[in-house]
Each structure stands twice: as structure tokens, then as C-alpha cells.
Design an enzyme around this catalytic site. Structure first.
Site, short mmCIF file in Angstrom:
data_model
loop_
_atom_site.label_atom_id
_atom_site.label_comp_id
_atom_site.label_asym_id
_atom_site.label_seq_id
_atom_site.Cartn_x
_atom_site.Cartn_y
_atom_site.Cartn_z
N ASP A 1 0.31 1.80 8.56
CA ASP A 1 -0.33 1.10 9.68
C ASP A 1 0.45 1.21 10.99
O ASP A 1 -0.11 0.98 12.06
CB ASP A 1 -0.49 -0.39 9.33
CG ASP A 1 -1.33 -0.60 8.08
OD1 ASP A 1 -1.97 0.36 7.64
OD2 ASP A 1 -1.32 -1.72 7.55
N LYS B 1 -26.26 17.07 16.46
CA LYS B 1 -27.37 16.17 16.15
C LYS B 1 -26.94 14.81 15.63
O LYS B 1 -27.77 13.96 15.37
CB LYS B 1 -28.33 16.84 15.15
CG LYS B 1 -27.70 17.17 13.81
CD LYS B 1 -28.76 17.74 12.87
CE LYS B 1 -28.16 18.07 11.52
NZ LYS B 1 -29.09 18.62 10.58
N MET C 1 -8.26 3.22 8.63
CA MET C 1 -7.37 2.19 8.10
C MET C 1 -6.31 1.82 9.12
O MET C 1 -6.14 2.52 10.12
CB MET C 1 -6.68 2.73 6.84
CG MET C 1 -7.01 1.94 5.63
SD MET C 1 -6.05 2.46 4.23
CE MET C 1 -7.04 1.70 2.95
N ARG D 1 1.20 -5.67 -5.10
CA ARG D 1 1.19 -6.59 -3.95
C ARG D 1 1.63 -8.01 -4.32
O ARG D 1 1.37 -8.95 -3.58
CB ARG D 1 -0.20 -6.62 -3.32
CG ARG D 1 -0.59 -5.33 -2.59
CD ARG D 1 -1.74 -5.58 -1.63
NE ARG D 1 -2.19 -4.35 -1.01
CZ ARG D 1 -1.64 -3.80 0.08
NH1 ARG D 1 -0.61 -4.37 0.65
NH2 ARG D 1 -2.14 -2.69 0.59
N LYS E 1 8.18 0.54 5.47
CA LYS E 1 7.08 1.36 4.99
C LYS E 1 5.75 0.81 5.48
O LYS E 1 5.56 -0.40 5.45
CB LYS E 1 7.09 1.34 3.46
CG LYS E 1 5.92 1.98 2.79
CD LYS E 1 5.18 1.06 1.81
CE LYS E 1 4.46 -0.06 2.47
NZ LYS E 1 3.48 -0.79 1.68
N THR E 2 4.86 1.58 5.95
CA THR E 2 3.43 1.28 6.07
C THR E 2 2.78 2.34 6.96
O THR E 2 3.29 2.68 8.03
CB THR E 2 3.09 -0.13 6.63
OG1 THR E 2 1.66 -0.22 6.76
CG2 THR E 2 3.73 -0.48 7.96
N GLY F 1 0.82 -1.22 0.00
CA GLY F 1 0.00 0.00 0.00
C GLY F 1 0.85 1.26 0.00
O GLY F 1 1.97 1.28 0.52
N ASP G 1 5.26 -7.98 5.47
CA ASP G 1 5.29 -9.11 4.54
C ASP G 1 6.34 -8.90 3.43
O ASP G 1 7.06 -9.83 3.08
CB ASP G 1 3.91 -9.32 3.90
CG ASP G 1 2.93 -9.96 4.90
OD1 ASP G 1 3.38 -10.78 5.71
OD2 ASP G 1 1.73 -9.63 4.85
P1 FBP Z 1 0.57 -2.02 3.65
O1 FBP Z 1 0.57 -2.96 4.80
O2 FBP Z 1 0.91 -2.67 2.38
O3 FBP Z 1 1.40 -0.81 3.92
O4 FBP Z 1 -0.93 -1.52 3.46
C1 FBP Z 1 -1.52 -0.51 4.16
C2 FBP Z 1 -3.01 -0.46 3.92
O5 FBP Z 1 -3.34 0.89 3.65
C3 FBP Z 1 -3.85 -1.00 5.07
O6 FBP Z 1 -4.03 -0.05 6.09
C4 FBP Z 1 -5.12 -1.38 4.37
O7 FBP Z 1 -5.85 -2.35 5.08
C5 FBP Z 1 -4.63 -1.91 3.05
O8 FBP Z 1 -3.42 -1.24 2.79
C6 FBP Z 1 -5.57 -1.68 1.91
O9 FBP Z 1 -5.08 -2.35 0.80
P2 FBP Z 1 -5.36 -1.95 -0.72
O10 FBP Z 1 -4.50 -0.76 -1.02
O11 FBP Z 1 -4.89 -3.13 -1.48
O12 FBP Z 1 -6.80 -1.64 -0.85
#
Ligand code: FBP
Length: 555
Positions: A205, A242, A250, A145, A202-203, A81, A176
Site C-alpha cells: 500500500d 470502444k 488495491m 492477520r 512491509k505493505t 497481506g 498495525d
Molecule cells: P497489508 O496492509 O496487510 O499489507 O495489506 C495489503 C492489502 O493488500 C491491501 O491493499 C488490501 O486492502 C488488503 O491487503 C486485502 O486484504 P486480504 O489479503 O485480507 O484480502
């Protein structure tokens, strides 16, 4: 390409490097520490990584080196991602390579790991690099991916490296992808190939971290972007009074993003998946908790609020976790039959017929929409795609039902009008914050030093990140050190251990201490948009998570 005024201004930003990386490359020495061992399952991982297991941690210090200035051809891959700052990793790597020897060449393999298999590449030059400095996105070479894992892929990869005379590959990815970087490094060593493989963390998350990797890049910018949006929603909620806003964020399994955004914005509720698991909570328990807060606020006339939901929450509910594991295994084992089924209904019926009694009960208790979302395609690593499961909508429905019961019992007399949101893609390609711009550039620059020192199977590491950049440390961490064995696609595999939110850690403790006050009283914080130019206290802040983890106080 037409560029905005901000983009033009960002081209001119010179990212900061740690002091140690600022001088001549010939004055930087690689200091090696003690031998390392994997996070767990040492015997199995040692066996699988016979040539790269146990390597020492490396730190770069002032000194001298005997790195030859021999011409290097390096390949770079963006994997998984998007995360803000990816371009800067490539820019840092490019600048360091050119500084070491003008003849060095950087190949950008396009579309993720499949680029090196299909030999799709561009040779990066000043014109291309300068167009992407300090910009968001991965569009310079795109990402993908595809998993690099089979012997056949490795052979093709070797052939393509030979074809271009490639001496090293830099893989910019998450847990991964970096696991695969380690597997590729081991393969090259075992084959006697002199090709280094180096990873970069990188991520968005934030789950690729440990005692040696303080944070993954992109987490800072993504959280700041989401926090800006949540702050705006809080202000809207506080103005209109309201709606209850349910915001799913994410972050895949771990709840780091939700927790960081909660500390930034102080919503009324933030669910933390790891806590749900530790307390063995069910969907009913979570529903009761939210309904209690809604009712308490309503008792004070506040029929509005904000609730943050990490996208991985569903996987942490113990009974759902077992269910997802069973579905993952069934989809992997019965792929041939499952994939011939045409309709969602037939897929639901097929899986349901094979589930254990306990999981069948949980599956049947979910709305049909969520059942269907649980069966959607797995990612190439065999994980359920939690970004596709609308947990926030599920909770709005269950809370609505619970409040209706409470109303009937005379326990609640408010109004509950809910709005749902999902913030994910909005935060992954923003212009990197100054922190991410500097951190990423440093990671890429540092990766070049690891390569020059002939180090393979390492993750580029920049630490001491809650201090200003000139105090940052640089070095490399053996990837095998972060590994354990986990079940993937129905088989035990070596993987980098995901960092989940630690319930005894400072960020969660800070949140836990304050959440009751935030629930009943309205303490919203409005962080506003990321600032790129201006005073350091506005533009140079790291995440609250990083500050708290490194013992700093936050306001
Ligand atoms: P990575 O682990 O590859 O950095 O992905 C991050 C992420 O944004 C997650 O937070 C999310 O669940 C996933 O990618 C969404 O995947 P896609 O881009 O394939 O829709």
C-alpha cells in the site's frame, strides 16, 4: 518442487546490500542520535510505552562494536497481506545471523502472528532458504492477520520464547503489525524479559512511510505489476476505441498505488482519495467530473478511456467516511446482536435503524450491493475491508445515469460502454523487482544488526533509496516515534500514523500539472513487464513516487 526457468535464474541473483553492511559485522558501529518523541499525543504514548518511549534513532556507521558472538535464537513472523520481497527479508536475516555465528538459529513461525501463540514453526536451514531466494509470495512460512495484543497472548508468547530460548522476534508487517511489535517490545521490557522485538516495513500500500522510512517494501513491485496491466489495457482501449475501462486498484485507504500507476501509465482519469476529502467532494461531484471528461473526449470522437480508482476512495468521501465510522462503531458495540442476524437484508435493516439521520440518508442513497459490502466483516484491526467494496462498479452506474441526463439536455452525444477491473492480488506475490529484492534483503540483514546490538522496539530502516544500493544508509527507527492515538474498534489506541498522499508532495503535484492534458489527449505510457536482467536503466528503476519525493526528475 518444479521451478520455472526464471525462478532458477532468480535463485542465483545476489541481492545488493548498502556498502556499510557488506563488511564484517564487527566493523559496524551503532551510532545513536538524540532522544525522539512520538508523532503526536506525546503524553499518552509516553505513558503507554514507559520503557521504550523516546529512544534515539540509530545509524550504522564504520567503526567497531563489542557485540558478543553469543549464540542467538531468533523468531521471524510474516504478518498481514502478502508483499513481494518478504522471502528476501527472511533470507537477509538468515544470512546475517549465520555470518555472525554459524550456531545461530532462525525459527520461522507459521501462518502469521498466531504461529508464535500456537507454537507452529519450522527451523529454517540452507535448503529451505535457498528455495525461496528472490521469489515472490509468503509461502515459506505463510502469513496471517491475527493481532498480537492481549496480555494473555503476550504471556503465551513469552512461554514459547522461553521454550525455544528465543532472544529476538522479527515481525515483518504493516502499520498495525508494527504497532503490535512495539506493544510486545514494551511488554517484554516491562516484564524484565531480555527478548528484542524488531519490525520490518512491509505493505504494497505504500502507506508505511515517514521522514525516516522512505517506502515500505512491495510497493515497487506491486505498482510495476499493476502498471504493466494498466498499460496493456490502455493499449487495448487505444486499439479497440470502444470501451471506457474503470480499474480499481488495491492500496487500502491511501491512494499511493493509484497515483504511482497514474504517473507510470498516464490514464485519462485517476481519482485520488485524499484530494476528494480535501475538496469535500460527494459521489455526485466525482460522477460529474468523470462524466465531463467522458463527454469532452466524446466531443473529439474518442468514446474510450481509462479511469483509475483507488480502492480506499469510498472512505475518503466525507459523508461516506462518517457513515463507515458509525457502522464500524455499531458493529463493534452491538456485535452480539449483529452477529445473530442471518440475512444480508436483516443486517442492512438493523444497522440502518441505528444510524444518525445524516448517515442514514447517505446509506440509503447507495445501491443495495454497496450497502451490503459496507457491512462485511471488519479485519482484525477493526477496519472496513475496502478491497471488498466495488467502487468502480458504483461509479460506472452513476456515470451512466449522469451521461443519460446530459444526453437528454443535449450536452453529450457519445457512446459509453464500460468495463470494470480490480487489480489487487495480481500484484502482491510477483517475483520482487531488483529494487525490492535488494531492499528486502537489506532490511532483513539490517534487522539482525539491530538485534545483535540489543535494540528493541525498532523498525529496520534502509534509506537514500533513490540512489544505487551501495549508497544506501542503514539503521533503526524507534517505533514509538511514528505513533499517534486513533480510534479503533470504538476505542482510542496508540497506532503508527498512516502516511496518506500529500497533496503538496511532488508526486501529486506532477500528476495535477499533467492530468488535464492526459484526460483530453491520449498520452498513454506502456511500461511493460518488470525486467530482472538487462541494463540498469531498465531493471534498476525505483518508483516514480520515490524519485519525485527525493527531488529526482522523471521522464
Ligand atoms: P497489508 O496492509 O496487510 O499489507 O495489506 C495489503 C492489502 O493488500 C491491501 O491493499 C488490501 O486492502 C488488503 O491487503 C486485502 O486484504 P486480504 O489479503 O485480507 O484480502
Amino acid at each position: 518442487m518444479q521451478v520455472s526457468a526464471l525462478q532458477k535464474a532468480r535463485y542465483a541473483y545476489q541481492p545488493k546490500l548498502p556498502l556499510i553492511l557488506r563488511g564484517n559485522i564487527s566493523d559496524i558501529e551503532a551510532k545513536k542520535g538524540e532522544a525522539t518523541q512520538s508523532e503526536a499525543d506525546q503524553a499518552e504514548i509516553r505513558k503507554l510505552f514507559a520503557n521504550t518511549y523516546g529512544m534515539p534513532i540509530v545509524s550504522f556507521v564504520k567503526g567497531s562494536n563489542s557485540i558478543s558472538s553469543k549464540k542467538l535464537n531468533v523468531g521471524v513472523i510474516l504478518s498481514g497481506g502478502q508483499a513481494p520481497g518478504g522471502h528476501n527479508v527472511i533470507c537477509g536475516l538468515y544470512d546475517a545471523l549465520k555470518k555472525a555465528n554459524k550456531e545461530n538459529v532462525l525459527y520461522g513461525f507459521c501462518g502469521g502472528p498466531s504461529g508464535i501463540i500456537e507454537d507452529k514453526y519450522i527451523v529454517l536451514n540452507d535448503d529451505i532458504i535457498n528455495e525461496y531466494r528472490n521469489t515472490g509470495g509468503f509461502d515459506m512460512i505463510q502469513s496471517g492477520r491475527t493481532k498480537l495484543e492481549t496480555e494473555e497472548q503476550f504471556k503465551i508468547c513469552t512461554e514459547n520464547c522461553h521454550k525455544h530460548g528465543i532472544n529476538a522476534i522479527v515481525i515483518i508487517g504493516g502499520d498495525d503489525s508494527n504497532t503490535n511489535a512495539a506493544v510486545l517490545a514494551e511488554y517484554f521490557k516491562a516484564q524484565g524479559e531480555d527478548i528484542c522485538v524488531v519490525g520490518c516495513p512491509k505493505t504494497i500500500d505504500g502507506d508505511l512511510k515517514n521522514k525516516c522510512i522512505e517506502t515500505s517494501f512491495g510497493f515497487d513491485t506491486a505498482c510495476k505489476t499493476y502498471s504493466e496491466l494498466i498499460g496493456n489495457i490502455e493499449r487495448d482501449a487505444n486499439s479497440a476505441r470502444k470501451y471506457w475501462h474503470f480499474v480499481r486498484l488495491m492500496g487500502r485507504s491511501a491512494s499511493h498505488i493509484a497515483l504511482e500507476c497514474a504517473i507510470e501509465t498516464r490514464p485519462n482519469i485517476c481519482l485520488v482519495g485524499e484530494e476528494v476529502e480535501a475538496k469535500n467532494q460527494s459521489i455526485e461531484d466525482i460522477t460529474n467530473y468523470i462524466a465531463r471528461v467522458v463527454a469532452s473526449r466524446a466531443a473529439h470522437g474518442d468514446n474510450y478511456g481509462v479511469c483509475l480508482v483507488p480502492e480506499g476512495l469510498i472512505e475518503f468521501i466525507p459523508s461516506v467516511k462518517v457513515l463507515i465510522r458509525e457502522i464500524n462503531d455499531l458493529i463493534a458495540e452491538k456485535a452480539d446482536e449483529f452477529n445473530t442476524l442471518k440475512t444480508t437484508e436483516s443486517k442492512i435493516a438493523y444497522i440502518e435503524s441505528l444510524l444518525s439521520d445524516g448517515s442514514k440518508k447517505v446509506f440509503n442513497s447507495l445501491p443495495a450491493q454497496i450497502e451490503a459490502q459496507l457491512l462485511l466483516d471488519r479485519d482484525p484491526h477493526g477496519n472496513v475491508q475496502v478491497s471488498l467494496i466495488e467502487t468502480e462498479k458504483l461509479l460506472i452506474e452513476t456515470v451512466k445515469k449522469r451521461l443519460a441526463q446530459m444526453k437528454a439536455n443535449g450536452e453529450y452525444s457519445g457512446k459509453f460502454n464500460a468495463q470494470n477491473h480490480f487489480f489487487g492480488y495480481e500484484g502482491r506475490c510477483a517475483f520482487p523487482s531488483n529494487f525490492d529484492a535488494d531492499y528486502c534483503y537489506s532490511l532483513g540483514y539490517n534487522a539482525c544488526l539491530l538485534i545483535s546490538n540489543g535494540l528493541t522496539g525498532y523498525l529496520s530502516s534502509i534509506t537514500n533509496l533513490s540512489e544505487p544500493a551501495d549508497k544506501w544508509n542503514a539503521g533503526g527507527i524507534p517505533i514509538t516515534m511514528m505513533m499517534n492515538m486513533e480510534q479503533r474498534n470504538g476505542r482510542m489506541k496508540p497506532v503508527i500514523k498512516k502516511a496518506l498522499v500529500e497533496l503538496s508532495g511532488a508526486p501529486f503535484k506532477f500528476f495535477e500539472k499533467n492530468r488535464e492534458d492526459w484526460a483530453l489527449n491520449t498520452r498513454y505510457m506502456f511500461p511493460g513487464a518488470i525486467q530482472y536482467f538487462g541494463p540498469e536503466e531498465v531493471c534498476g528503476q525505483t518508483t516514480k513516487t520515490l524519485s519525485l519525493e527525493q527531488g529526482k526528475s522523471i521522464c
